[in-house]
Design a protein around this motif. Structure first.
Motif, PDB file in Angstrom:
ATOM      1  N   CYS A  72     -97.411  -0.772-101.651  1.00  5.06           N
ATOM      2  CA  CYS A  72     -95.956  -0.621-101.811  1.00  5.06           C
ATOM      3  C   CYS A  72     -95.299  -1.979-102.013  1.00  5.06           C
ATOM      4  CB  CYS A  72     -95.352   0.062-100.585  1.00  5.06           C
ATOM      5  SG  CYS A  72     -95.758   1.805-100.448  1.00  5.06           S
ATOM      6  N   TRP A  77     -91.343  -2.845-102.799  1.00  4.22           N
ATOM      7  CA  TRP A  77     -90.794  -1.984-101.757  1.00  4.22           C
ATOM      8  C   TRP A  77     -91.276  -2.454-100.400  1.00  4.22           C
ATOM      9  CZ3 TRP A  77     -91.025   3.889-103.192  1.00  4.22           C
ATOM     10  CH2 TRP A  77     -90.356   4.079-104.398  1.00  4.22           C
ATOM     11  N   ALA A  81     -92.440   2.245 -96.744  1.00  4.69           N
ATOM     12  CA  ALA A  81     -92.379   3.312 -97.748  1.00  4.69           C
ATOM     13  C   ALA A  81     -93.646   4.158 -97.749  1.00  4.69           C
ATOM     14  CB  ALA A  81     -92.134   2.717 -99.130  1.00  4.69           C
ATOM     15  N   ILE A  84     -93.737   7.816 -96.667  1.00  7.13           N
ATOM     16  CA  ILE A  84     -93.361   8.920 -97.556  1.00  7.13           C
ATOM     17  C   ILE A  84     -94.560   9.854 -97.741  1.00  7.13           C
ATOM     18  CG2 ILE A  84     -92.688   9.510 -99.931  1.00  7.13           C
ATOM     19  CD1 ILE A  84     -91.057   6.900 -99.956  1.00  7.13           C
TER      20      ILE A  84
END
Length: 126
Positions: A72, A77, A81, A84
């Motif tokens: 990520c 990011w 993340a 998710i």
């Protein structure tokens, strides 16, 4: 050059490129199938194997999330993340996207490009 597959697999910092992430994921899938097959054979003969399997699979989970968080970060990011992936439906799509979304070329706020590329590709004057 690609980041070595087993480098920093328990580290939640740094970046990881697509090739290294794919090879690590492939290794984890194969290893998980082997462990599950052995566990199924042992579970048929032994009761209470579930706790032992949980203890054995916990490092796999931590390593997978650490490597996923590095992936990520490769496209800018936050490592958080990767959580998710625990959302049903969306999680599998995100996990597949991690395999195909190219990372940020050059350094980003999470570190240098794991491929060694630089954002400035113009030739330097001598």
């Amino acid at each position: 050059m690609s980041k070595p597959v087993f480098q920093d697999i328990f580290s939640f910092s740094g970046r990881r490129n697509r090739k290294s992430y794919f090879l690590f994921t492939l290794f984890m899938v194969i290893l998980s199938m082997i462990v599950s097959g052995v566990a199924a054979g042992v579970a048929a003969a032994t009761a209470g194997i579930g706790l032992i399997l949980l203890v054995l699979l916990l490092p796999f989970l931590v390593a997978s999330w650490a490597v996923g968080s590095q992936r990520c970060r490769d496209f800018g990011w936050t490592g958080w993340a990767i959580l998710i992936t625990i959302i049903p439906g969306i999680g599998i799509l995100f996990a597949i996207a991690l395999l195909f979304v190219p990372g940020t070329q050059g350094a980003n706020r999470y570190g240098p490009d794991p491929l060694g590329n630089t954002a400035d590709t113009a030739p330097q004057a001598a």
